[in-house]
Design an enzyme around this catalytic site. Structure first.
Site, PDB file in Angstrom:
ATOM      1  N   THR A  27       0.831  -1.194  -0.175  1.00  0.00           N
ATOM      2  CA  THR A  27       0.092  -0.149  -0.126  1.00  0.00           C
ATOM      3  C   THR A  27       1.074   1.337   0.030  1.00  0.00           C
ATOM      4  OG1 THR A  27      -0.061   0.341   2.576  1.00  0.00           O
ATOM      5  CG2 THR A  27      -1.722  -1.077   1.410  1.00  0.00           C
ATOM      6  N   ILE A  82       7.364  -2.494   7.146  1.00  0.00           N
ATOM      7  CA  ILE A  82       7.307  -0.895   7.067  1.00  0.00           C
ATOM      8  C   ILE A  82       7.816  -0.347   5.909  1.00  0.00           C
ATOM      9  CG2 ILE A  82       8.149   0.856   8.328  1.00  0.00           C
ATOM     10  CD1 ILE A  82       5.956  -0.905   9.676  1.00  0.00           C
ATOM     11  N   LYS A  83       7.305   0.494   5.086  1.00  0.00           N
ATOM     12  CA  LYS A  83       7.701   0.885   4.007  1.00  0.00           C
ATOM     13  C   LYS A  83       8.261   2.356   4.536  1.00  0.00           C
ATOM     14  CE  LYS A  83       5.774   0.992  -0.590  1.00  0.00           C
ATOM     15  NZ  LYS A  83       4.644   1.392  -1.179  1.00  0.00           N
ATOM     16  N   VAL A  84       9.524   2.646   4.104  1.00  0.00           N
ATOM     17  CA  VAL A  84      10.169   3.934   4.416  1.00  0.00           C
ATOM     18  C   VAL A  84      10.872   4.567   2.979  1.00  0.00           C
ATOM     19  CG1 VAL A  84      10.674   3.584   6.778  1.00  0.00           C
ATOM     20  CG2 VAL A  84      12.468   2.770   5.129  1.00  0.00           C
TER      21      VAL A  84
END
Ligand code: E4P
Length: 218
Positions: A27, A82-84
């Site tokens: 997402t 976790i998207k960074v």
């Protein structure tokens, strides 16, 4: 090659899970905004539907903020990834979250140099954006080739190449030829992979001929 679904539409994901081709979900803030729903609820529902990695992107741009948001989101389910963003703060957050045992997807990658840094920071996934490079007149697929080749030279780098910003079945085929570990597909693209007019036409012909035999099976 693993297939992730690039969507925050829970009903759409639910409809694709039975195909057996959904290995994970990505997402981003745009997709969450399109869902019109609360972020944490959407991520929790997707994680319950799909056992594979489910990417949830931080909104903070500073290291402390990214760590705070990342740790909060990681508590939603064990498969939250976790998207960074690929900034220096994002890379530092990647190293810390990875060391804490959290899956990390470093996103918005537009160069091989950036991908090398993400791997050195321990990223679980690197997300090079093919379509957005094509949009500005570059050949996005070249970046996938470069990253796959670089990572192959260093077997100690375990980061998986996640081909992102995919717009067509051709992007999927070319990513697979290049050796990308994962492709994240809009739902429409996954459906396009198995649809072919000659398959439909062939079925019509075979069915018509089968009827002529007057037989039934079993
Ligand atoms: C994936 O993680 C990205 O969020 C996504 O593939 C971006 O795709 P887009 O460039 O079509 O928005």
């Amino acid at each position: 090659m693993k297939f992730f679904i690039d969507s925050a539409d829970v009903e759409e994901i639910k409809s694709l899970v039975p195909t057996g081709f959904v290995d994970g979900v990505t997402t981003n803030p745009t997709l969450i905004a399109q869902s019109g729903r609360r972020f944490e609820e959407v991520i929790a529902e997707i994680c319950a539907l799909v056992p594979g990695p489910v990417s949830a992107e931080v909104a903070a741009l500073d290291l402390e903020g990214m760590l705070r948001e990342g740790r909060y989101l990681a508590k939603i389910a064990s498969n939250v990834t976790i998207k960074v963003p690929l900034t220096i703060a994002g890379l530092k957050a990647c190293r810390t979250l990875t060391d804490e045992g959290t899956l990390v997807n470093v996103t918005l990658c537009f160069s091989a140099a950036q991908a090398l840094l993400a791997a050195k920071a321990g990223a679980t996934f690197i997300s090079p954006f093919i379509g957005r490079l094509d949009d500005v007149g570059e050949i996005g697929m070249n970046l996938i080739h470069q990253i796959v080749d670089i990572y192959k030279n260093y077997p100690n780098l375990t980061t998986q190449v996640l081909a992102a910003s995919i717009r067509s079945p051709l992007h999927v085929i070319e990513s697979a030829l290049a050796g990308a570990d994962v492709a994240t597909l809009p739902p429409k693209t996954l459906r396009q992979l198995y649809q072919h007019p000659l398959t439909d036409k062939g079925i019509d012909i075979f069915l018509a001929d089968w009827k002529k035999t007057g037989q039934s099976i079993g």
